[in-house]
Design a protein around this motif. Structure first.
Motif, mmCIF file in Angstrom:
data_model
loop_
_atom_site.group_PDB
_atom_site.id
_atom_site.type_symbol
_atom_site.label_atom_id
_atom_site.label_comp_id
_atom_site.label_asym_id
_atom_site.label_seq_id
_atom_site.Cartn_x
_atom_site.Cartn_y
_atom_site.Cartn_z
ATOM 1 N N GLN A 23 4.852 11.929 -4.867
ATOM 2 C CA GLN A 23 4.654 11.942 -3.609
ATOM 3 C C GLN A 23 3.390 11.094 -3.300
ATOM 4 O OE1 GLN A 23 4.062 16.582 -2.609
ATOM 5 N NE2 GLN A 23 5.121 15.713 -0.671
ATOM 6 N N TYR A 24 2.519 10.824 -4.140
ATOM 7 C CA TYR A 24 1.499 9.754 -3.805
ATOM 8 C C TYR A 24 1.398 8.712 -4.823
ATOM 9 C CZ TYR A 24 0.353 13.849 -1.081
ATOM 10 O OH TYR A 24 0.357 14.814 -0.337
ATOM 11 N N PRO A 25 2.315 7.645 -4.931
ATOM 12 C CA PRO A 25 2.203 6.793 -5.794
ATOM 13 C C PRO A 25 1.341 5.806 -5.486
ATOM 14 C CG PRO A 25 4.134 6.364 -4.146
ATOM 15 C CD PRO A 25 3.530 7.908 -3.747
ATOM 16 N N GLU A 26 0.918 4.962 -6.531
ATOM 17 C CA GLU A 26 -0.145 4.048 -6.320
ATOM 18 C C GLU A 26 0.364 2.907 -7.214
ATOM 19 O OE1 GLU A 26 -4.305 6.137 -5.770
ATOM 20 O OE2 GLU A 26 -3.188 6.912 -7.496
ATOM 21 N N VAL A 27 0.095 1.517 -6.656
ATOM 22 C CA VAL A 27 0.520 0.420 -7.291
ATOM 23 C C VAL A 27 -0.431 -0.080 -8.561
ATOM 24 C CG1 VAL A 27 1.888 -0.619 -5.520
ATOM 25 C CG2 VAL A 27 -0.549 -1.265 -5.668
ATOM 26 N N SER A 28 -0.112 -0.895 -9.337
ATOM 27 C CA SER A 28 -0.785 -1.173 -10.538
ATOM 28 C C SER A 28 -2.228 -1.873 -10.176
ATOM 29 C CB SER A 28 -0.167 -2.645 -11.157
ATOM 30 O OG SER A 28 1.279 -2.334 -11.341
ATOM 31 N N GLY A 29 -3.092 -1.021 -10.856
ATOM 32 C CA GLY A 29 -4.597 -1.273 -10.843
ATOM 33 C C GLY A 29 -5.126 -0.471 -9.591
ATOM 34 N N HIS A 30 -4.451 0.197 -8.950
ATOM 35 C CA HIS A 30 -4.982 0.858 -7.715
ATOM 36 C C HIS A 30 -4.744 2.436 -7.796
ATOM 37 C CE1 HIS A 30 -6.023 -2.440 -5.343
ATOM 38 N NE2 HIS A 30 -4.859 -3.068 -5.843
ATOM 39 N N GLU A 31 -4.424 2.895 -9.214
ATOM 40 C CA GLU A 31 -4.211 4.455 -9.587
ATOM 41 C C GLU A 31 -5.185 5.248 -9.401
ATOM 42 O OE1 GLU A 31 -4.012 1.819 -11.609
ATOM 43 O OE2 GLU A 31 -1.886 1.624 -12.247
ATOM 44 N N ILE A 79 8.293 -0.494 -3.582
ATOM 45 C CA ILE A 79 9.415 -0.354 -3.276
ATOM 46 C C ILE A 79 9.567 0.655 -2.248
ATOM 47 C CG2 ILE A 79 11.929 0.517 -3.533
ATOM 48 C CD1 ILE A 79 11.360 -0.945 -6.513
ATOM 49 N N ARG A 80 10.122 0.571 -1.068
ATOM 50 C CA ARG A 80 10.418 1.420 0.036
ATOM 51 C C ARG A 80 11.363 2.582 -0.585
ATOM 52 N NH1 ARG A 80 13.600 2.866 4.162
ATOM 53 N NH2 ARG A 80 14.968 1.025 3.875
ATOM 54 N N GLU A 81 11.002 3.879 -0.437
ATOM 55 C CA GLU A 81 11.893 5.089 -1.113
ATOM 56 C C GLU A 81 12.778 5.243 -0.016
ATOM 57 O OE1 GLU A 81 11.565 9.222 -3.190
ATOM 58 O OE2 GLU A 81 9.821 8.046 -2.866
ATOM 59 N N GLU A 82 14.108 5.437 -0.498
ATOM 60 C CA GLU A 82 15.037 5.821 0.247
ATOM 61 C C GLU A 82 15.810 6.998 0.000
ATOM 62 O OE1 GLU A 82 17.948 2.510 -0.368
ATOM 63 O OE2 GLU A 82 16.083 1.002 0.210
ATOM 64 N N THR A 83 15.048 7.971 -1.054
ATOM 65 C CA THR A 83 16.095 9.084 -1.660
ATOM 66 C C THR A 83 15.961 10.312 -0.673
ATOM 67 O OG1 THR A 83 13.746 9.945 -2.504
ATOM 68 C CG2 THR A 83 14.977 8.557 -3.914
ATOM 69 N N GLU A 84 15.078 10.460 0.275
ATOM 70 C CA GLU A 84 15.031 11.410 1.211
ATOM 71 C C GLU A 84 14.817 12.873 0.338
ATOM 72 O OE1 GLU A 84 18.170 11.779 4.021
ATOM 73 O OE2 GLU A 84 17.651 9.772 4.831
ATOM 74 N N LEU A 85 14.184 12.845 -0.909
ATOM 75 C CA LEU A 85 13.751 13.794 -1.595
ATOM 76 C C LEU A 85 12.828 14.764 -0.643
ATOM 77 C CD1 LEU A 85 13.159 12.237 -5.190
ATOM 78 C CD2 LEU A 85 15.056 13.943 -4.391
ATOM 79 N N SER A 86 12.683 16.023 -0.998
ATOM 80 C CA SER A 86 11.477 16.978 -0.268
ATOM 81 C C SER A 86 10.079 16.479 -0.511
ATOM 82 C CB SER A 86 11.814 18.252 -0.588
ATOM 83 O OG SER A 86 11.653 18.624 -1.835
ATOM 84 N N PHE A 87 10.044 15.790 -1.804
ATOM 85 C CA PHE A 87 8.809 15.343 -2.054
ATOM 86 C C PHE A 87 8.613 14.057 -2.352
ATOM 87 C CE2 PHE A 87 11.534 16.517 -5.663
ATOM 88 C CZ PHE A 87 11.421 15.396 -6.473
ATOM 89 N N GLN A 88 9.342 13.168 -1.531
ATOM 90 C CA GLN A 88 9.492 11.589 -1.391
ATOM 91 C C GLN A 88 8.039 11.126 -1.353
ATOM 92 O OE1 GLN A 88 12.300 10.163 1.188
ATOM 93 N NE2 GLN A 88 10.995 10.363 3.098
ATOM 94 N N SER A 89 8.022 9.683 -1.325
ATOM 95 C CA SER A 89 6.741 9.002 -1.286
ATOM 96 C C SER A 89 6.228 9.182 0.008
ATOM 97 C CB SER A 89 6.779 7.596 -1.344
ATOM 98 O OG SER A 89 5.692 6.810 -1.432
ATOM 99 N N GLN A 90 4.755 9.565 0.117
ATOM 100 C CA GLN A 90 4.070 9.648 1.418
ATOM 101 C C GLN A 90 3.182 8.354 1.683
ATOM 102 O OE1 GLN A 90 4.329 12.348 3.568
ATOM 103 N NE2 GLN A 90 5.902 12.595 1.961
ATOM 104 N N ASN A 91 3.488 7.301 0.543
ATOM 105 C CA ASN A 91 2.832 5.970 0.747
ATOM 106 C C ASN A 91 3.811 4.957 1.073
ATOM 107 O OD1 ASN A 91 0.163 7.234 0.156
ATOM 108 N ND2 ASN A 91 0.735 6.695 -1.995
ATOM 109 N N THR A 92 3.964 4.743 2.386
ATOM 110 C CA THR A 92 4.982 3.714 2.787
ATOM 111 C C THR A 92 5.119 2.549 2.008
ATOM 112 O OG1 THR A 92 4.885 4.588 5.090
ATOM 113 C CG2 THR A 92 6.154 2.627 4.808
ATOM 114 N N GLY A 93 6.370 2.120 1.667
ATOM 115 C CA GLY A 93 6.355 0.883 0.955
ATOM 116 C C GLY A 93 5.818 0.839 -0.674
ATOM 117 N N CYS A 94 5.542 2.062 -0.935
ATOM 118 C CA CYS A 94 5.223 2.384 -2.491
ATOM 119 C C CYS A 94 6.121 3.545 -2.967
ATOM 120 C CB CYS A 94 3.643 2.768 -2.571
ATOM 121 S SG CYS A 94 3.114 2.468 -4.405
#
Length: 377
Positions: A23-31, A79-94
């Motif tokens: 749900q809360y992904p972070e890109v490289s170096g910003h985790e 990457i913009r998530e397209e899964t529509e999982l109940s716990f999909q990414s809350q960080n747009t574009g990540c």
């Protein structure tokens, strides 16, 4: 109860870990949030740790004269998530589109079990939560700190959707490729689309290069050697009626040997020089050193792990998976110490690095068990 069997009892918790990271992904170096989440749990369980800069964390368990490192990568992709999982990414574009959320969850769950049995350990365990795998920088940076100098061996795993759910590939030799990045800049002369004779067309030059560079693999490299040259980005032009004066090509080269890597670089230099002369353009090639070598599993380490693994998993769970041309900076660790890297099948319909990527969460327990096997050898 056998320590590895306890992985079954932590299924609900490891799934919750994975969903939190997803749900809360972070890109490289910003985790930052990911590191803090791990830190809070290690502290709650009484596991000593060391924070890395700017992100990343290493926990330490047990005692003894030898040290085994267990590694999980924890960065996500743009990457913009397209899964529509109940716990999909809350960080747009990540998005966690490569299974790193699962890897981190697996190691965190294994850490909890190992802590509960710390007094049974006859060696030290280092829990390596590594940032920046996707930029192929995290492992190299971590090695530079020297903190892993005390580790005798290191183990890791990767969840892949292209492998049947729950199947394990743990094999010696070449497993994943070395990665080189390159960029080619083309300088031409722009002008009116109706007067090409007065211009140097960067688009035509780029198109010719895009095609001719592919002949390196098919005509300059031994067919029995594995290699890939991919141009992933091409940029040129500003309007449909203007001949482009500049163009950029960017891509990657994947190989299993330094000799092949060097041959590809030499041929790229020759082809770009010839294109510059042919089209009267100025062309520069920036072929960057490999961010990591090819990933080769140590044969002795694989044998050692398999002795224990076959007592934990049924024989049918082990499958052969051919080496992949994907890159993995875990290779940097194996360049410095013994160890091995396993593939676990995640099921799923979409490949890693796709906006619809997902894996069957049943494999998380499989991953925890495998981490505990690593910890036991």
């Amino acid at each position: 109860m056998d320590i590895i069997a306890e992985a079954e009892s932590i299924e609900e918790e490891v799934v919750s870990f994975r969903r939190e990271f997803h749900q809360y992904p972070e890109v490289s170096g910003h985790e930052v949030m990911t590191t803090e989440y791990i830190r809070e749990h290690l502290e709650k369980w009484g596991i000593s740790y060391r924070l890395m800069e700017p992100t990343g964390i290493i926990g330490v368990l047990g005692s003894g004269s030898s040290t085994t490192a267990l590694r999980a990568d924890m960065d996500a992709l743009e990457i913009r998530e397209e899964t529509e999982l109940s716990f999909q990414s809350q960080n747009t574009g990540c998005m966690h589109a490569c299974g790193h959320d699962g890897h981190t969850a697996v190691l965190l769950a294994a850490a909890k079990i190992l802590k509960e049995h710390e007094d049974e350990l006859d060696h030290r365990i280092m829990l390596v939560f590594q940032p920046a795998e996707e930029t192929a920088q995290g492992a190299a940076d971590l090695l530079e700190t020297g903190i892993l100098n005390q580790a005798d061996k290191i183990f890791g795993l990767h969840i892949f959707s292209g492998i049947e759910k729950g199947k394990i590939s743990l094999e010696p030799g070449a497993r994943m490729a070395a990665t080189n990045w390159f960029s080619i800049r083309i300088g031409g002369k722009s002008g009116h689309a109706g007067k090409p004779q007065e211009c140097v067309d960067a688009v035509v030059t780029a198109a010719s290069l895009a095609m001719n560079l592919q002949t390196i693999i098919s005509r300059s490299i031994n067919p029995l050697e594995s290699a890939v040259l991919t141009i992933g980005r091409m940029e040129a032009g500003t309007a449909r009626n203007i001949i482009a004066g500049e163009a950029v090509l960017e891509g990657t080269v994947r190989t299993f040997s330094r000799e092949v890597q060097e041959k590809i670089r030499e041929r790229m230099e020759e082809i770009t020089a010839a294109a510059a002369q042919m089209f009267h353009a100025e062309i520069s090639l920036d072929f960057q050193p490999a961010s990591h070598p090819a990933l080769w599993n140590d044969e002795d380490a694989v044998k050692e792990v398999m002795k224990k693994a076959v007592t934990v998993f049924p024989k049918k769970d082990f499958v052969h998976v051919p080496p992949m041309m994907l890159g993995e900076d875990f290779a940097n660790y194996l360049n410095e110490m013994k160890g091995c890297f396993a593939f676990i099948g995640g099921g799923g319909k979409y490949p890693n690095h796709h906006g619809m990527f997902d894996f069957d969460e049943d494999v998380l327990v499989q991953g925890v068990k495998l981490m505990l096997v690593f910890a036991s050898v």
